[in-house]
Each structure stands twice: as C-alpha cells, then as structure tokens.
Motif scaffolding. Sequence first.
Motif, short mmCIF file in Angstrom:
data_model
loop_
_atom_site.label_atom_id
_atom_site.label_comp_id
_atom_site.label_asym_id
_atom_site.label_seq_id
_atom_site.Cartn_x
_atom_site.Cartn_y
_atom_site.Cartn_z
N LEU A 77 0.95 -1.26 0.11
CA LEU A 77 -0.20 -0.06 -0.18
C LEU A 77 0.77 1.09 0.05
CD1 LEU A 77 -3.37 0.60 1.58
CD2 LEU A 77 -1.57 2.26 2.21
N HIS A 78 1.87 1.26 0.83
CA HIS A 78 2.97 2.14 0.96
C HIS A 78 3.26 2.87 -0.53
CE1 HIS A 78 6.56 4.51 2.83
NE2 HIS A 78 6.90 4.16 1.48
N GLU A 79 3.67 1.56 -1.21
CA GLU A 79 4.16 1.76 -2.74
C GLU A 79 3.05 2.43 -3.67
OE1 GLU A 79 7.45 1.98 -2.84
OE2 GLU A 79 7.74 0.84 -1.12
N PHE A 80 1.97 1.99 -3.57
CA PHE A 80 1.13 2.24 -4.46
C PHE A 80 0.62 3.85 -4.13
CE2 PHE A 80 0.29 -2.12 -5.39
CZ PHE A 80 0.29 -1.99 -6.70
N VAL A 81 0.70 4.31 -2.79
CA VAL A 81 0.44 5.62 -2.28
C VAL A 81 1.61 6.55 -3.07
CG1 VAL A 81 0.60 7.33 -0.33
CG2 VAL A 81 -0.81 5.40 -0.22
N HIS A 82 2.81 6.15 -3.07
CA HIS A 82 3.93 6.84 -3.86
C HIS A 82 3.16 6.87 -5.46
CE1 HIS A 82 7.06 7.19 -0.97
NE2 HIS A 82 7.09 6.10 -0.73
N LEU A 83 2.70 5.95 -5.97
CA LEU A 83 2.35 6.17 -7.46
C LEU A 83 1.30 6.93 -7.58
CD1 LEU A 83 2.13 2.48 -9.00
CD2 LEU A 83 3.96 4.34 -9.27
N PRO B 167 9.24 6.16 12.23
CA PRO B 167 10.62 7.31 12.10
C PRO B 167 10.78 7.59 10.51
CG PRO B 167 11.47 5.54 13.28
CD PRO B 167 10.03 5.33 13.32
N TYR B 168 10.76 6.47 9.76
CA TYR B 168 11.12 6.44 8.31
C TYR B 168 10.23 7.67 7.74
CZ TYR B 168 12.02 5.13 3.56
OH TYR B 168 12.49 5.30 2.14
N ALA B 169 9.07 8.26 8.39
CA ALA B 169 8.28 9.18 7.75
C ALA B 169 8.89 10.65 7.64
CB ALA B 169 6.87 9.41 8.69
N GLN C 55 7.21 13.05 1.01
CA GLN C 55 6.77 12.05 0.05
C GLN C 55 6.67 10.65 1.09
OE1 GLN C 55 9.79 12.05 -3.20
NE2 GLN C 55 9.16 9.86 -3.04
N GLU C 56 7.86 10.63 1.87
CA GLU C 56 7.69 9.33 2.69
C GLU C 56 6.66 9.50 3.69
OE1 GLU C 56 8.77 6.65 1.80
OE2 GLU C 56 10.22 7.11 -0.01
N PHE C 57 6.63 11.01 4.17
CA PHE C 57 5.51 11.10 5.35
C PHE C 57 4.31 10.46 4.88
CE2 PHE C 57 2.53 13.20 7.95
CZ PHE C 57 3.28 13.20 9.21
#
Length: 256
Positions: free
Chosen positions: A163-169, A213-215, A220-222
């Motif tokens: 899901l994280h990767e699709f949110v990037h898309l 914390p990666y956010a 974009q990562e947040f």
Amino acid sequence: MGVIIMLIFLGVIVYLLKISSRKETKLLETLPVEDILRLLEDHVDFYKAIQTPERKETFKNRVIRFIQNVRFTDVDTARHTLLDEVLIASSAIIPLIAYPDWEYQNIREILLYDDHFNLDYQVNEKNHIMGMVGDGAMNDTMILSLRALREGFEKKDGSQTALHEFVHLIDKADGVADGVPEYLIPKSLIEPWLRHIRAGIIDIKQNDSEINPYAATNEQEFFAVISEYFFEKPQLLQRHHPQLYEMLNRMFKRYP
Ligand SMILES: [Zn+2]
C-alpha cells in the motif's frame, strides 16, 4: 520448393507480428475468479469490512481488472502465488476505494523478490528495502519483497509495504512525488497539508512519536507512511493525531 519455403517463412513472420501486437492484458476467462473471491474473503480484512454488496462487488472487479492488466514477474528464487497477486491488487485499490474510476496509468510490471533487498537488488534478510517504485528506465515498474507483502497483511502492525508503494504512485500521478496527491486534494488544502506534514516530521525528530520514524525522511515518505497508518489503524490515528486523520480522510474519503 523455394516457393514453399518462402510461404512458410511469410507465415512465421505473420504469426510473430500477431503475437507482438497482442495486447498484454490477461483474458478474463483465464482468470480463476472464484479463487480470487475466496482469497479476498479469507485474507483481506478491508474487503471483509466493506458494508454494502455493491461496493464489495466493485472492489472485487477492480482487483480482477488490476490482475488482468499488470505483469507479475518473479526474480531469482521468488515464486509468487495467486494470493500474492490478490494482496498486491488489494493494496492498489484500498487507497482509491472512493475513486472507482481511477485506473493506474503508471504501473505495468511488478518485480517480486523473495525477501528484502538493497539498492543493488541483492536479496538478503538483513537488507532493509521492502519495496520501491522505479524511476527513469524502471518507470512503470514496482519492486516488492514477497515477505514484506505477506507480513503486511498477516501482522496487522500498521505497516503495509505494498500500500505504501501504491501511495507513492498516487502521489506521482500528477507528475511529481512530493507528498501532495493533487488529484485527491482540493487546492485550498495543499498549504495546510504541507504544514501538517512538516510539523509531523519535526514531531518525529524531536519527540517520542509513535509514527514510524521513516516518515521523517521527507514529505513523500511522510505521506506514504501516514497513509499506511490511516488504512491499517484508523481509530488509533484519529485518537493520536486527529488533524492528520481529518486531512487524510478528506483526501481518501475512506468513509464517504
Ligand atoms: Zn516510500
């Protein structure tokens, strides 16, 4: 004799041309639709929780369409199953539940690795990359660790790699991955949203935030990390970060 060889040769050329022009979508009748439905019921909590039969039907159809249109490629020793395809397609559709007409234009192939990998695509459980979306020559390609994908659905710990990767898309669909998904956010909310992101990043860096914390890496990562939280543990996010929850709810309209 020469004519026969010539005819065979022409036949082969025509056949090859036909193959190469064939659209890459998988035929619906070749997909095990009943199995896909069963896997959704057994493994995707989000699907199970959808209230109306119509919306469930729409979700299922979108999952099938996604599986039809995207190529899933195993790399090295990876061997993916139909369940993995269902989990990936669900991860693509969940954040767009309120946008039934959205079709991803920026994904064509998903490369699947057994385990986590590094920037040289070396697979090892000690490596830390669980997924990424490609750029440049790898545009339209996503890379996922099968272990991370499966754990995202099994552990229910707020982390959802696919899901994280699709949110990037979704973020990238407007041309730039910057934490602002312009197709989802009203213009008037862009500035307030960026202020919330920056405040959230400072909060992670300076305080004892329970957000991954990666956010705090960048905007974009947040956006991608907080979206995982929003879809995996919405009540908790609402309790701990009501304003972030409210902003995300206005974008994703999870409860329209
Ligand atoms: Zn990311």
